[in-house]
Write a protein that holds these residues in place. Sequence first.
Motif, PDB file in Angstrom:
ATOM      1  N   CYS A  22      19.086 -37.670  42.351  1.00 59.89           N
ATOM      2  CA  CYS A  22      20.325 -38.351  41.963  1.00 59.89           C
ATOM      3  C   CYS A  22      21.315 -37.308  41.445  1.00 59.89           C
ATOM      4  N   PRO A  23      22.583 -37.670  41.308  1.00 60.51           N
ATOM      5  CA  PRO A  23      23.582 -36.706  40.828  1.00 60.51           C
ATOM      6  C   PRO A  23      23.266 -36.128  39.445  1.00 60.51           C
ATOM      7  N   SER A  24      22.680 -36.935  38.575  1.00 64.36           N
ATOM      8  CA  SER A  24      22.378 -36.411  37.240  1.00 64.36           C
ATOM      9  C   SER A  24      21.263 -35.369  37.283  1.00 64.36           C
ATOM     10  N   CYS A  25      20.405 -35.428  38.282  1.00 63.83           N
ATOM     11  CA  CYS A  25      19.342 -34.423  38.405  1.00 63.83           C
ATOM     12  C   CYS A  25      19.935 -33.033  38.621  1.00 63.83           C
ATOM     13  N   SER A  26      20.912 -32.934  39.511  1.00 63.71           N
ATOM     14  CA  SER A  26      21.567 -31.645  39.755  1.00 63.71           C
ATOM     15  C   SER A  26      22.263 -31.162  38.490  1.00 63.71           C
ATOM     16  N   TYR A  27      22.898 -32.075  37.780  1.00 64.70           N
ATOM     17  CA  TYR A  27      23.590 -31.724  36.543  1.00 64.70           C
ATOM     18  C   TYR A  27      22.603 -31.197  35.494  1.00 64.70           C
ATOM     19  N   ILE A  28      21.470 -31.867  35.338  1.00 62.62           N
ATOM     20  CA  ILE A  28      20.462 -31.453  34.356  1.00 62.62           C
ATOM     21  C   ILE A  28      19.901 -30.079  34.718  1.00 62.62           C
ATOM     22  N   ALA A  29      19.591 -29.862  35.999  1.00 65.83           N
ATOM     23  CA  ALA A  29      19.065 -28.562  36.430  1.00 65.83           C
ATOM     24  C   ALA A  29      20.097 -27.461  36.181  1.00 65.83           C
ATOM     25  N   ALA A  30      21.355 -27.732  36.524  1.00 64.27           N
ATOM     26  CA  ALA A  30      22.413 -26.742  36.313  1.00 64.27           C
ATOM     27  C   ALA A  30      22.605 -26.459  34.823  1.00 64.27           C
ATOM     28  N   SER A  31      22.590 -27.492  34.011  1.00 65.37           N
ATOM     29  CA  SER A  31      22.747 -27.317  32.563  1.00 65.37           C
ATOM     30  C   SER A  31      21.599 -26.497  31.982  1.00 65.37           C
ATOM     31  N   SER A  32      20.404 -26.690  32.509  1.00 67.56           N
ATOM     32  CA  SER A  32      19.245 -25.923  32.048  1.00 67.56           C
ATOM     33  C   SER A  32      19.457 -24.434  32.287  1.00 67.56           C
ATOM     34  N   MET A  33      19.958 -24.101  33.472  1.00 63.50           N
ATOM     35  CA  MET A  33      20.181 -22.697  33.800  1.00 63.50           C
ATOM     36  C   MET A  33      21.333 -22.114  32.987  1.00 63.50           C
ATOM     37  N   LYS A  34      22.416 -22.878  32.829  1.00 63.22           N
ATOM     38  CA  LYS A  34      23.579 -22.372  32.097  1.00 63.22           C
ATOM     39  C   LYS A  34      23.300 -22.217  30.606  1.00 63.22           C
ATOM     40  N   ALA A  35      22.248 -22.850  30.099  1.00 58.90           N
ATOM     41  CA  ALA A  35      21.880 -22.700  28.691  1.00 58.90           C
ATOM     42  C   ALA A  35      21.221 -21.353  28.414  1.00 58.90           C
ATOM     43  N   VAL A  36      20.780 -20.675  29.463  1.00 56.00           N
ATOM     44  CA  VAL A  36      20.180 -19.349  29.311  1.00 56.00           C
ATOM     45  C   VAL A  36      21.324 -18.338  29.148  1.00 56.00           C
ATOM     46  N   PRO A  37      21.230 -17.423  28.180  1.00 53.83           N
ATOM     47  CA  PRO A  37      22.313 -16.473  27.942  1.00 53.83           C
ATOM     48  C   PRO A  37      22.739 -15.712  29.195  1.00 53.83           C
ATOM     49  N   SER A  38      24.019 -15.637  29.421  1.00 51.62           N
ATOM     50  CA  SER A  38      24.714 -14.886  30.481  1.00 51.62           C
ATOM     51  C   SER A  38      24.633 -15.507  31.874  1.00 51.62           C
ATOM     52  N   VAL A  39      23.953 -16.636  32.043  1.00 55.94           N
ATOM     53  CA  VAL A  39      23.799 -17.241  33.362  1.00 55.94           C
ATOM     54  C   VAL A  39      25.063 -17.982  33.774  1.00 55.94           C
ATOM     55  N   GLU A  40      25.498 -17.718  34.991  1.00 59.05           N
ATOM     56  CA  GLU A  40      26.615 -18.441  35.588  1.00 59.05           C
ATOM     57  C   GLU A  40      26.204 -18.902  36.972  1.00 59.05           C
ATOM     58  N   ILE A  41      26.513 -20.143  37.300  1.00 57.11           N
ATOM     59  CA  ILE A  41      26.225 -20.676  38.631  1.00 57.11           C
ATOM     60  C   ILE A  41      27.430 -20.386  39.509  1.00 57.11           C
ATOM     61  N   VAL A  42      27.186 -19.706  40.624  1.00 61.29           N
ATOM     62  CA  VAL A  42      28.296 -19.337  41.507  1.00 61.29           C
ATOM     63  C   VAL A  42      28.326 -20.160  42.787  1.00 61.29           C
ATOM     64  N   ASN A  43      27.227 -20.844  43.100  1.00 65.27           N
ATOM     65  CA  ASN A  43      27.204 -21.650  44.320  1.00 65.27           C
ATOM     66  C   ASN A  43      26.050 -22.652  44.268  1.00 65.27           C
ATOM     67  N   PHE A  44      26.216 -23.730  45.003  1.00 66.98           N
ATOM     68  CA  PHE A  44      25.147 -24.721  45.191  1.00 66.98           C
ATOM     69  C   PHE A  44      25.186 -25.163  46.640  1.00 66.98           C
ATOM     70  N   ARG A  45      24.016 -25.266  47.235  1.00 67.29           N
ATOM     71  CA  ARG A  45      23.930 -25.774  48.606  1.00 67.29           C
ATOM     72  C   ARG A  45      22.677 -26.628  48.740  1.00 67.29           C
ATOM     73  N   GLU A  46      22.702 -27.475  49.751  1.00 70.30           N
ATOM     74  CA  GLU A  46      21.543 -28.332  50.033  1.00 70.30           C
ATOM     75  C   GLU A  46      20.335 -27.464  50.379  1.00 70.30           C
ATOM     76  N   GLY A  47      19.170 -27.914  49.953  1.00 73.12           N
ATOM     77  CA  GLY A  47      17.941 -27.212  50.288  1.00 73.12           C
ATOM     78  C   GLY A  47      17.443 -27.616  51.664  1.00 73.12           C
ATOM     79  N   SER A  48      16.302 -27.070  52.057  1.00 73.53           N
ATOM     80  CA  SER A  48      15.747 -27.371  53.374  1.00 73.53           C
ATOM     81  C   SER A  48      15.137 -28.771  53.440  1.00 73.53           C
ATOM     82  N   GLU A  49      14.770 -29.329  52.306  1.00 78.31           N
ATOM     83  CA  GLU A  49      14.223 -30.679  52.225  1.00 78.31           C
ATOM     84  C   GLU A  49      15.261 -31.612  51.591  1.00 78.31           C
ATOM     85  N   TRP A  50      15.067 -32.908  51.771  1.00 77.51           N
ATOM     86  CA  TRP A  50      16.020 -33.916  51.303  1.00 77.51           C
ATOM     87  C   TRP A  50      16.363 -33.793  49.826  1.00 77.51           C
TER      88      TRP A  50
END
Length: 100
Positions: free
Chosen positions: A35-63
């Motif tokens: 769901c959309p909130s899943c992507s948000y939670i995963a992204a927030s988890s990574m951005k909470a780590v010091p110095s991490v910036e998300i520069v791109n997101f793309r669909e994976g090989s599975e649904w």
Amino acid sequence: MKRYLVPAAICAWLVTSPALAGEQRIDVNVGDLTCPSCSYIAASSMKAVPSVEIVNFREGSEWSEGVFTVTFDDQLTDAETIVDAVKANGYPAEMLLASN
């Protein structure tokens, strides 16, 4: 002459230290993004780590997979910490590749 060696060595270390630090770029594959909130939670988890910036997101090989491209300062964190932050929120994650 000896009294100049220590200050010179300290100055040389200070000048080269920033060169040792570097921005790293990795792709993190995250699963169970059902769901959309899943992507948000995963992204927030990574951005909470010091110095991490998300520069791109793309669909994976599975649904329900997505691939986040992130950058980080390798003096402040590492790829394993970023992946572990996502896993701590219950999403399967793995590093796909590392590049500079």
